[in-house]
Design a protein around this motif. Structure first.
Motif, PDB file in Angstrom:
ATOM      1  N   THR A   5     -13.707  -8.438  14.140  1.00 27.59           N
ATOM      2  CA  THR A   5     -14.334  -6.991  13.470  1.00 27.59           C
ATOM      3  C   THR A   5     -13.314  -6.004  13.182  1.00 27.59           C
ATOM      4  O   THR A   5     -12.462  -5.858  14.035  1.00 27.59           O
ATOM      5  N   HIS A   6     -13.399  -5.692  12.041  1.00 28.60           N
ATOM      6  CA  HIS A   6     -12.135  -4.872  11.475  1.00 28.60           C
ATOM      7  C   HIS A   6     -12.366  -3.505  11.118  1.00 28.60           C
ATOM      8  O   HIS A   6     -13.503  -3.101  11.236  1.00 28.60           O
ATOM      9  N   LEU A   7     -11.367  -2.820  11.294  1.00 31.26           N
ATOM     10  CA  LEU A   7     -11.499  -1.148  10.672  1.00 31.26           C
ATOM     11  C   LEU A   7     -10.127  -0.921  10.081  1.00 31.26           C
ATOM     12  O   LEU A   7      -9.254  -1.639  10.028  1.00 31.26           O
ATOM     13  N   TYR A   8      -9.944   0.206   9.484  1.00 32.39           N
ATOM     14  CA  TYR A   8      -8.860   0.948   9.033  1.00 32.39           C
ATOM     15  C   TYR A   8      -8.820   2.396   9.845  1.00 32.39           C
ATOM     16  O   TYR A   8      -9.704   3.059   9.832  1.00 32.39           O
ATOM     17  N   LEU A   9      -7.892   2.522  10.785  1.00 35.85           N
ATOM     18  CA  LEU A   9      -7.966   3.590  11.580  1.00 35.85           C
ATOM     19  C   LEU A   9      -7.333   4.786  10.474  1.00 35.85           C
ATOM     20  O   LEU A   9      -7.178   4.362   9.451  1.00 35.85           O
ATOM     21  N   PRO A  10      -8.035   6.053  11.045  1.00 35.03           N
ATOM     22  CA  PRO A  10      -7.748   7.201   9.834  1.00 35.03           C
ATOM     23  C   PRO A  10      -6.272   7.244   9.513  1.00 35.03           C
ATOM     24  O   PRO A  10      -5.932   7.650   8.285  1.00 35.03           O
ATOM     25  N   ARG A  11      -5.392   7.088  10.379  1.00 34.77           N
ATOM     26  CA  ARG A  11      -3.953   7.246  10.390  1.00 34.77           C
ATOM     27  C   ARG A  11      -3.759   6.154   8.962  1.00 34.77           C
ATOM     28  O   ARG A  11      -2.654   6.459   8.200  1.00 34.77           O
ATOM     29  N   TYR A  12      -4.138   5.016   9.125  1.00 31.55           N
ATOM     30  CA  TYR A  12      -3.647   3.951   8.354  1.00 31.55           C
ATOM     31  C   TYR A  12      -4.454   4.045   6.858  1.00 31.55           C
ATOM     32  O   TYR A  12      -3.810   3.811   5.648  1.00 31.55           O
ATOM     33  N   ALA A  13      -5.591   4.648   6.963  1.00 33.92           N
ATOM     34  CA  ALA A  13      -6.162   4.794   5.549  1.00 33.92           C
ATOM     35  C   ALA A  13      -5.597   5.997   4.731  1.00 33.92           C
ATOM     36  O   ALA A  13      -5.416   5.907   3.688  1.00 33.92           O
ATOM     37  N   SER A  14      -5.069   7.098   5.651  1.00 31.49           N
ATOM     38  CA  SER A  14      -4.339   8.003   5.014  1.00 31.49           C
ATOM     39  C   SER A  14      -3.180   7.874   4.213  1.00 31.49           C
ATOM     40  O   SER A  14      -2.828   8.220   3.135  1.00 31.49           O
ATOM     41  N   LEU A  15      -2.278   6.775   4.941  1.00 33.54           N
ATOM     42  CA  LEU A  15      -1.207   6.266   4.478  1.00 33.54           C
ATOM     43  C   LEU A  15      -1.621   5.650   3.286  1.00 33.54           C
ATOM     44  O   LEU A  15      -0.950   5.740   2.268  1.00 33.54           O
ATOM     45  N   LEU A  16      -2.652   4.721   3.147  1.00 32.26           N
ATOM     46  CA  LEU A  16      -2.739   4.056   1.829  1.00 32.26           C
ATOM     47  C   LEU A  16      -3.284   5.044   0.716  1.00 32.26           C
ATOM     48  O   LEU A  16      -3.098   4.624  -0.314  1.00 32.26           O
ATOM     49  N   ARG A  17      -3.977   6.110   1.106  1.00 31.02           N
ATOM     50  CA  ARG A  17      -4.276   7.136   0.085  1.00 31.02           C
ATOM     51  C   ARG A  17      -3.037   7.656  -0.308  1.00 31.02           C
ATOM     52  O   ARG A  17      -3.120   8.058  -1.760  1.00 31.02           O
ATOM     53  N   GLU A  18      -1.977   7.903   0.372  1.00 28.30           N
ATOM     54  CA  GLU A  18      -0.850   8.554  -0.059  1.00 28.30           C
ATOM     55  C   GLU A  18      -0.001   7.696  -0.975  1.00 28.30           C
ATOM     56  O   GLU A  18       1.224   8.281  -1.499  1.00 28.30           O
TER      57      GLU A  18
END
Lengths: 380, 380
Positions: B12-25
């Protein structure tokens, strides 16, 4: 019914003399080269790919001589073989030469079989799968001519085919007239790998041919068959008989995942009449996977296919017995010879033992897989 | 023993907020883009590959929000989840950033788990698999530091890993110190695909993501694990715990063929202590293959592995029951959401139903696969 005890090998290869001569005369790959060994004897090798680690595939008399095939059959208790040209078939030729040679080679193969020994009465020991000139640029009419010729050759029961089609794979609508003609003629297509998958998957370690042979070959068959399913070929040609090499590769184990992925893609799902697992029950699979658990599993997958027919009222699977009826013994001769001189080949014994040891198969099922199913399917 | 009835999701997967922010930037792929839909609402998509047919993977709150994960668990009767970052992990980063981020993300994940709700007593509902900065050019010391940090995080039970290693795949001896440290720490490696196989295999037809997802993903896992076996990793690190995504892909079905191909290559065979099939019994496999026949077969393959230990006196397989002990329920959440709004996801229900319907598994086996095996393996 003595015929029920006959052993039939549906996966057994050869290079007809005309084909071997062609390969010897070629100056570009694929070609047969002659090597002088350390002891001064000469041997021939078929080189298909640049930089093959082993210097090519050793091509001895077992590839060409009919007597060698018959001796191999005798040593392993095989009564009937349905022989087919080994890869790479005609895939490397230009259309004109492929067309001419396909007709000649199917004639050669008909003669190879029809002049061979008999088992009992009119049953022969040798039958064959012919070749189509299925290469890029070939005309539909040339392909249909080859189908007609195979159909008219009483000892040819179908044709062996790779996965490239006329250049775009087997899910190419350009092949629809060919599937129609093959279905109409009641011929069987023996789908066999040659290309594997991209070698970048294998990494830098020297593992000989293990990865492309053990994984690449069955993955190629899996992909080609899946693409056929997705293209709707089995919906358009429900009587098409497709026999998959190496027990269908990985397709049985990936089939529920395949069905789930289709189910989550409404566009792809809407193109198909049934759940993907239904189509696996329409296939024939050789029993060349070297293990009893694998064989039993494949028969489970065939047996369950009725559950996945749209609008079917079936909710229970047939048992393993019912699935075994589409599985057919094979040897892959003359590949995987024993490393040391031995009359009985380990690779063959493993496949025979695997059949004997499937949990849940009756004696009748085992006899069917060893020969009875082939006798029925090919009307031998 | 109430704990035996707990349901544990190991995939079961997730993108942690820090990881999602990195991908947005990010300005290059992979990155998260924001799309404005026809109705004016905005949604986010993760674009991994150039020209993705669907415009990228929709990334909703289910990827990022812990409450969404807990609601999903509640709706499906899942008591405990061992969550892991979804692909592509840190594979696309330079070593320095990958190193820094792996430590931060493992810290974030530890906090995500340790501050979550409890099941009973001190058992938490959330545990995790951390990340290594396993990219080309990384130092062994950086990798070992990440292993030590995961090991010191009491809610992290192992790490999720792709198949590229430090650039040459997982059969690279450069990784030996990492396997040693992971084994020593008693951590589990969750091996997960991302790259698939070369897309030239998929042909020209538009089949959406069906072929790379249904076939490419499990084939990647199959190849990576086979290369690990051939490289002798399981001989050198016999206590290494490797958990394969998607029930090991195609490896179980191709394992006897693999053994036969190795057997016919004396150089490769001589490098291994055991028949290839022995090593399959050393693996852990998730139960994410969507069908009861597939699950039963996988347990057969694990159960038979003892037959293939060199010098073993075992000739009989353990039954399916014995094989089920290494299989662990998973959902692949938040992937494969239902097409229409539904509390219960079809993809999850299929995997739960598959476990219920395996022929030859006892109730205890089924409870083990649903949760008991994970509770033992991860000491939850």
């Amino acid at each position: 019914m003595a015929s029920k005890r006959l052993v039939v090998d549906v996966h057994t290869h050869l290079y007809l003399p005309r084909y071997a001569s062609l390969l010897r005369e070629r100056t570009t790959l694929p070609k047969i080269i002659t090597r002088t060994r350390d002891d001064g004897r000469k041997d021939e090798r078929l080189v298909i790919l640049k930089d093959e680690p082993s210097g090519g595939r050793p091509i001895g008399p077992s590839y060409v001589e009919r007597d060698e095939k018959l001796t191999f059959m005798k040593n392993h208790g095989i009564d009937i073989s349905i022989v087919s040209t080994a890869n790479p078939w005609l895939d490397f030729l230009q259309p004109k030469e492929a067309h001419r040679l396909s007709l000649q080679l199917s004639d050669d193969l008909e003669e190879y079989c029809s002049t061979g020994p008999t088992v009992t009465g009119t049953s022969m020991q040798l039958y064959g799968f012919g070749l189509l000139p299925i290469v890029s640029g070939i005309s539909t009419e040339s392909l249909l001519e080859a189908v007609r010729q195979i159909s008219a050759s009483s000892h040819l029961k179908g044709l062996i085919m790779g996965t490239r089609g006329v250049g775009k794979g087997l899910d190419d609508e350009a092949l629809d007239p060919i599937w129609a003609a093959i279905s109409e003629a009641g011929l069987t297509v023996f789908l066999h790998p040659h290309y594997g998958i991209s070698e970048e998957s294998w990494g830098e370690k020297n593992n000989g041919h293990v990865l492309p042979l053990a994984l690449g070959f069955p993955m190629e068959t899996t992909i080609a068959t899946t693409r056929l399913i997705l293209s709707g070929v089995f919906d358009r040609f429900p009587s098409l008989r497709l026999l998959l090499a190496h027990s269908g590769g990985a397709l049985p184990q990936l089939s529920s995942r395949l069905a789930s992925c289709i189910d989550h893609d409404p566009i792809v799902a809407s193109r198909l009449k049934h759940d993907a697992r239904f189509y696996l029950g329409k296939l024939y699979l050789d029993a060349v996977c070297y293990g009893p658990e694998e064989l039993g599993f494949v028969s489970d997958i065939i047996a369950r296919s009725n559950r996945y027919e749209t609008s079917s009222k079936n909710v229970a699977s047939g048992g393993r017995s019912s699935g075994s009826g589409r599985m057919l013994f094979g040897t892959d001769h003359p590949f995987f010879p024993p490393l040391s001189s031995s009359e009985r080949w380990k690779s063959v014994v493993e496949n025979l033992d695997a059949i004997e040891n499937v949990q849940g198969w009756t004696e009748a099922d085992k006899n069917g897989v060893k020969g009875g199913n082939a006798i029925s399917l090919f009307n031998l």
